[in-house]
Scaffold this motif. Structure first.
Motif, mmCIF file in Angstrom:
data_model
loop_
_atom_site.group_PDB
_atom_site.id
_atom_site.type_symbol
_atom_site.label_atom_id
_atom_site.label_comp_id
_atom_site.label_asym_id
_atom_site.label_seq_id
_atom_site.Cartn_x
_atom_site.Cartn_y
_atom_site.Cartn_z
ATOM 1 N N LEU A 192 -2.725 -5.163 9.359
ATOM 2 C CA LEU A 192 -3.219 -4.817 10.697
ATOM 3 C C LEU A 192 -3.257 -3.299 10.892
ATOM 4 O O LEU A 192 -4.207 -2.755 11.461
ATOM 5 C CB LEU A 192 -2.332 -5.459 11.766
ATOM 6 C CG LEU A 192 -2.423 -6.986 11.890
ATOM 7 C CD1 LEU A 192 -1.384 -7.506 12.874
ATOM 8 C CD2 LEU A 192 -3.823 -7.398 12.325
ATOM 9 N N THR A 193 -2.218 -2.601 10.392
ATOM 10 C CA THR A 193 -2.184 -1.142 10.502
ATOM 11 C C THR A 193 -3.332 -0.516 9.723
ATOM 12 O O THR A 193 -3.987 0.419 10.201
ATOM 13 C CB THR A 193 -0.841 -0.598 9.983
ATOM 14 O OG1 THR A 193 0.225 -1.172 10.740
ATOM 15 C CG2 THR A 193 -0.792 0.923 10.106
ATOM 16 N N GLY A 194 -3.570 -1.024 8.513
ATOM 17 C CA GLY A 194 -4.657 -0.500 7.696
ATOM 18 C C GLY A 194 -6.012 -0.703 8.347
ATOM 19 O O GLY A 194 -6.845 0.217 8.373
ATOM 20 N N VAL A 195 -6.246 -1.893 8.892
ATOM 21 C CA VAL A 195 -7.516 -2.176 9.570
ATOM 22 C C VAL A 195 -7.683 -1.261 10.790
ATOM 23 O O VAL A 195 -8.773 -0.717 11.034
ATOM 24 C CB VAL A 195 -7.587 -3.658 9.983
ATOM 25 C CG1 VAL A 195 -8.794 -3.911 10.880
ATOM 26 C CG2 VAL A 195 -7.638 -4.547 8.749
ATOM 27 N N LEU B 297 -6.127 5.660 2.535
ATOM 28 C CA LEU B 297 -4.783 5.189 2.853
ATOM 29 C C LEU B 297 -4.833 3.881 3.628
ATOM 30 O O LEU B 297 -3.986 2.996 3.438
ATOM 31 C CB LEU B 297 -4.030 6.253 3.663
ATOM 32 C CG LEU B 297 -3.693 7.557 2.926
ATOM 33 C CD1 LEU B 297 -3.050 8.553 3.877
ATOM 34 C CD2 LEU B 297 -2.772 7.280 1.738
ATOM 35 N N ALA B 298 -5.835 3.748 4.498
ATOM 36 C CA ALA B 298 -6.001 2.503 5.252
ATOM 37 C C ALA B 298 -6.273 1.332 4.301
ATOM 38 O O ALA B 298 -5.667 0.260 4.418
ATOM 39 C CB ALA B 298 -7.139 2.647 6.260
ATOM 40 N N VAL B 299 -7.180 1.547 3.352
ATOM 41 C CA VAL B 299 -7.480 0.507 2.359
ATOM 42 C C VAL B 299 -6.236 0.200 1.528
ATOM 43 O O VAL B 299 -5.955 -0.967 1.204
ATOM 44 C CB VAL B 299 -8.646 0.958 1.446
ATOM 45 C CG1 VAL B 299 -8.849 -0.024 0.294
ATOM 46 C CG2 VAL B 299 -9.929 1.099 2.265
ATOM 47 N N VAL C 39 -3.877 -2.038 3.443
ATOM 48 C CA VAL C 39 -4.403 -3.406 3.448
ATOM 49 C C VAL C 39 -4.126 -4.087 2.104
ATOM 50 O O VAL C 39 -3.702 -5.257 2.048
ATOM 51 C CB VAL C 39 -5.917 -3.415 3.758
ATOM 52 C CG1 VAL C 39 -6.498 -4.815 3.552
ATOM 53 C CG2 VAL C 39 -6.169 -2.939 5.190
ATOM 54 N N PHE C 40 -4.341 -3.358 1.000
ATOM 55 C CA PHE C 40 -4.084 -3.922 -0.326
ATOM 56 C C PHE C 40 -2.604 -4.258 -0.505
ATOM 57 O O PHE C 40 -2.254 -5.349 -0.983
ATOM 58 C CB PHE C 40 -4.528 -2.946 -1.414
ATOM 59 C CG PHE C 40 -3.926 -3.250 -2.759
ATOM 60 C CD1 PHE C 40 -4.296 -4.400 -3.454
ATOM 61 C CD2 PHE C 40 -2.968 -2.411 -3.316
ATOM 62 C CE1 PHE C 40 -3.725 -4.697 -4.684
ATOM 63 C CE2 PHE C 40 -2.395 -2.704 -4.543
ATOM 64 C CZ PHE C 40 -2.773 -3.852 -5.223
ATOM 65 N N ILE C 41 -1.717 -3.328 -0.119
ATOM 66 C CA ILE C 41 -0.280 -3.545 -0.324
ATOM 67 C C ILE C 41 0.189 -4.769 0.463
ATOM 68 O O ILE C 41 0.969 -5.591 -0.035
ATOM 69 C CB ILE C 41 0.519 -2.291 0.088
ATOM 70 C CG1 ILE C 41 0.200 -1.131 -0.850
ATOM 71 C CG2 ILE C 41 2.019 -2.579 0.052
ATOM 72 C CD1 ILE C 41 0.709 0.194 -0.357
ATOM 73 N N THR D 3 -3.496 1.071 -6.923
ATOM 74 C CA THR D 3 -3.071 2.155 -6.024
ATOM 75 C C THR D 3 -3.685 3.483 -6.449
ATOM 76 O O THR D 3 -4.249 4.220 -5.629
ATOM 77 C CB THR D 3 -1.532 2.270 -6.016
ATOM 78 O OG1 THR D 3 -0.971 1.066 -5.480
ATOM 79 C CG2 THR D 3 -1.076 3.458 -5.176
ATOM 80 N N PHE D 4 -3.577 3.804 -7.736
ATOM 81 C CA PHE D 4 -4.161 5.046 -8.252
ATOM 82 C C PHE D 4 -5.673 5.071 -8.049
ATOM 83 O O PHE D 4 -6.248 6.100 -7.680
ATOM 84 C CB PHE D 4 -3.838 5.213 -9.737
ATOM 85 C CG PHE D 4 -2.560 5.947 -10.008
ATOM 86 C CD1 PHE D 4 -2.361 7.232 -9.531
ATOM 87 C CD2 PHE D 4 -1.542 5.358 -10.747
ATOM 88 C CE1 PHE D 4 -1.181 7.920 -9.774
ATOM 89 C CE2 PHE D 4 -0.357 6.036 -10.999
ATOM 90 C CZ PHE D 4 -0.180 7.319 -10.509
#
Length: 336
Positions: free
Chosen positions: A154-157, A276-278, A281-283, A307-308
């Protein structure tokens, strides 16, 4: 001697006491060397020195990761490295906020290191509390990890679609509260956080907080906000409190050097926020992906590689799109 060895091998939050004690002694030694030797006198830190310090701190962080690898195994080493990289990346967004705070209070570059040094000390304690609470929750209630994961998504979105609305410190609630509850000097007093003076509200002698102290408080609050993202992010990688805390702190120790190295060129990372947002969401999503695929855990090496890739894409695109733009006014080395 045997009694001392018995004490040092006592388990503390899943690891022997000597591992925690050795890490904290190393952190204290680094901070003492930084303040007592390298920056004993108040002075401006140049970009060249900042880059060198950043390289040293990154090397120390990676070197400690090597020790984790040797002591706890390859999986733990990769998890540490992933946490270290994520925390460093999120710190860049924090650097942008710190630059705005210093600009708002007109803190000259020569005094900024003092604020950041004491800020890092506060961060070490604050992260220990947050990670300790998080570890206790995760060990008692496994479903908390899914709450962390959903929060990260939710934070990433939200970050992805929030836009670049400038921060308005004039109406900051914490700053308004501080001005209401304590007498504050209207000008800097060298490198002092408090001075004796006349309270402008009562006309009586009082101990006044300086703008340098206000900047320190806001820097600490900014880290608290960023910790709400970064701590769950690393718990989504590993639930080992030792790896979570050490990767966090080793990344944060270089925050001062990172700030002085990057503050003047933050405009070149204009699209890193989207990366960073993406990444968040991935993490968060990889916990649900692992469950959907029947994996016990998302592979650590695959997580690190993705991540890289996300960060490299964000940095590369930012550098390409902002190659003709100018520096932020008021940042070290920006000429304003």
């Amino acid at each position: 001697m045997n009694e001392i060895m018995d004490i040092l091998t006592l388990p503390v939050i899943g690891k022997p006491l000597w591992m925690w004690a050795g890490f904290m002694l190393a952190v204290v030694a680094l901070l003492a060397f930084d303040l007592g030797v390298l920056h004993r006198k108040t002075r401006e830190i140049g970009v060249r020195e900042s880059l060198l310090m950043s390289l040293v701190y990154i090397s120390l962080g990676l070197g400690f990761g090597g020790l984790v690898w040797m002591q706890l195994g390859a999986t733990a080493g990769v998890e540490y490295l992933t946490g270290f990289v994520i925390e460093k990346s999120l710190a860049i967004d924090n650097v942008f906020v710190i630059a705005l705070i210093f600009g708002f209070f007109a803190i000259p570059p020569a005094l900024q290191h003092r604020v950041l040094f004491w800020g890092v000390l506060g961060v070490i304690v604050l992260r220990a509390i947050m990670i300790g609470v998080g570890a206790a929750l995760v060990s008692q209630f496994g479903w908390v990890l899914y709450i962390f994961a959903a929060f990260l998504i939710l934070t990433g979105v939200k970050m992805l679609f929030a836009g670049d609305k400038p921060m308005d410190l004039t109406n900051n609630a914490a700053l308004k509260w501080l001005r209401r509850v304590m007498p504050i000097s209207d000008k800097l007093e060298g490198d002092r956080f408090f001075v004796q003076g006349i309270d402008p509200r009562t006309g009586k002698a009082a101990r006044l907080a300086t703008p340098l102290f206000l900047a320190l408080v806001l820097v600490e609050l900014a880290d608290l906000v960023f910790a709400v993202d970064s701590v769950p992010a690393i718990f989504a990688i590993t639930t080992d409190p030792y790896i979570v805390y050490t990767s966090n702190i080793m990344a944060i120790l270089g925050l001062r050097a990172l700030y002085f190295a990057l503050a003047a060129v933050l405009h070149r990372f204009a699209y890193l926020k989207q990366a960073l947002a993406v990444l968040l969401v991935f993490i968060g999503g990889k916990i649900f992906i692992a469950d959907a695929l029947g994996w016990e855990k998302f592979p650590a090496t695959l997580s690190l590689s993705i991540t890289f890739a996300i960060l490299a894409a964000g940095v590369g695109w930012s550098l390409w799109k902002t190659r003709k733009t100018t520096a932020l006014p008021g940042a070290p080395g920006a000429g304003g």
